[in-house]
Design a protein around this motif. Structure first.
Motif, mmCIF file in Angstrom:
data_model
loop_
_atom_site.group_PDB
_atom_site.id
_atom_site.type_symbol
_atom_site.label_atom_id
_atom_site.label_comp_id
_atom_site.label_asym_id
_atom_site.label_seq_id
_atom_site.Cartn_x
_atom_site.Cartn_y
_atom_site.Cartn_z
ATOM 1 N N ALA A 69 42.204 52.682 35.712
ATOM 2 C CA ALA A 69 41.813 51.316 36.078
ATOM 3 C C ALA A 69 40.347 51.214 36.466
ATOM 4 O O ALA A 69 39.791 50.115 36.516
ATOM 5 C CB ALA A 69 42.698 50.800 37.203
ATOM 6 N N LEU A 78 44.987 45.206 39.221
ATOM 7 C CA LEU A 78 46.144 45.706 38.482
ATOM 8 C C LEU A 78 47.246 46.025 39.489
ATOM 9 O O LEU A 78 47.041 46.812 40.406
ATOM 10 C CB LEU A 78 45.787 46.964 37.691
ATOM 11 N N TYR A 122 53.958 45.173 35.183
ATOM 12 C CA TYR A 122 52.560 45.138 35.628
ATOM 13 C C TYR A 122 52.008 43.731 35.503
ATOM 14 O O TYR A 122 52.509 42.911 34.740
ATOM 15 C CB TYR A 122 51.695 46.109 34.812
ATOM 16 N N LEU A 124 47.939 42.110 35.453
ATOM 17 C CA LEU A 124 46.490 42.221 35.584
ATOM 18 C C LEU A 124 45.989 40.809 35.838
ATOM 19 O O LEU A 124 46.252 39.893 35.060
ATOM 20 C CB LEU A 124 45.860 42.785 34.299
#
Length: 182
Positions: A69, A78, A122, A124
């Motif tokens: 990341a 994230l 996840y 972002l």
């Protein structure tokens, strides 16, 4: 003996600034949650307590995710929630794999059929919290893990899982990484 210690200290004094010089100046914020880690399919040790091995393994995977990341813009965040991990290979009693009855330790045997897997969600997001990219259930697996690992050091801890994560990261966040490099 004093010379060795002195050289080691001098080496550390020289290496430390270089380490910080190569560290990313900006990186996305990362938050990884290991949900019900004690129930994961396979985070089983060969020769230490399950809890200590699991903690060490998940910390190493999280460190790798943070490193990946670091390629993202610092204005992004994230967030990952990992729901399952299945390490490459299987742990077997040593006598089952030919080390004899007297051998007390278990061993992790890596075979093509015991692929590494990881399941997670996840998100972002940008500074304002707007979602850039997300997925509810990523079922990551590397069926070609034994061949893909040729490009990396096989002696690296969790190398199969790290390469799998790196491939996913590069495939998923290519445009975000490119935006950071401009």
């Amino acid at each position: 003996m004093n010379k060795v210690i002195l050289c080691s200290l001098i080496g550390s004094a020289v290496a430390l600034p270089l380490l910080f010089a190569s560290a990313p100046v900006s990186a996305a914020e990362v938050k990884v949650t290991w949900e019900n880690a004690e129930k994961y399919t396979d985070v089983r040790p060969a020769n230490e307590s399950r809890k200590r091995f699991r903690e060490r393994t998940l910390a190493a995977l999280e460190e790798h995710i943070v490193e990946l990341a670091s390629k993202l813009p610092d204005s992004q965040k994230l967030t990952m929630t990992v729901t399952n991990v299945d390490l490459a290979g299987q742990v077997w009693p040593s006598q089952f794999v030919g080390f004899g009855v007297g051998a007390a330790n278990d061993v992790r045997v890596i075979q093509r059929v015991d692929i590494p897997r990881m399941t997670f969600s996840y998100t972002l997001s940008d500074k304002q919290g707007a979602v850039i990219s997300s997925a509810e259930e990523v079922q990551l697996k590397d069926m070609n893990f034994m061949e893909s690992n040729i490009r990396q050091n096989r002696g690296d801890t969790l190398s199969y899982e790290k390469i799998m994560l790196e491939d996913w990261f590069n495939d998923t966040f290519t445009t975000n990484v490119a935006a950071n490099e401009e």
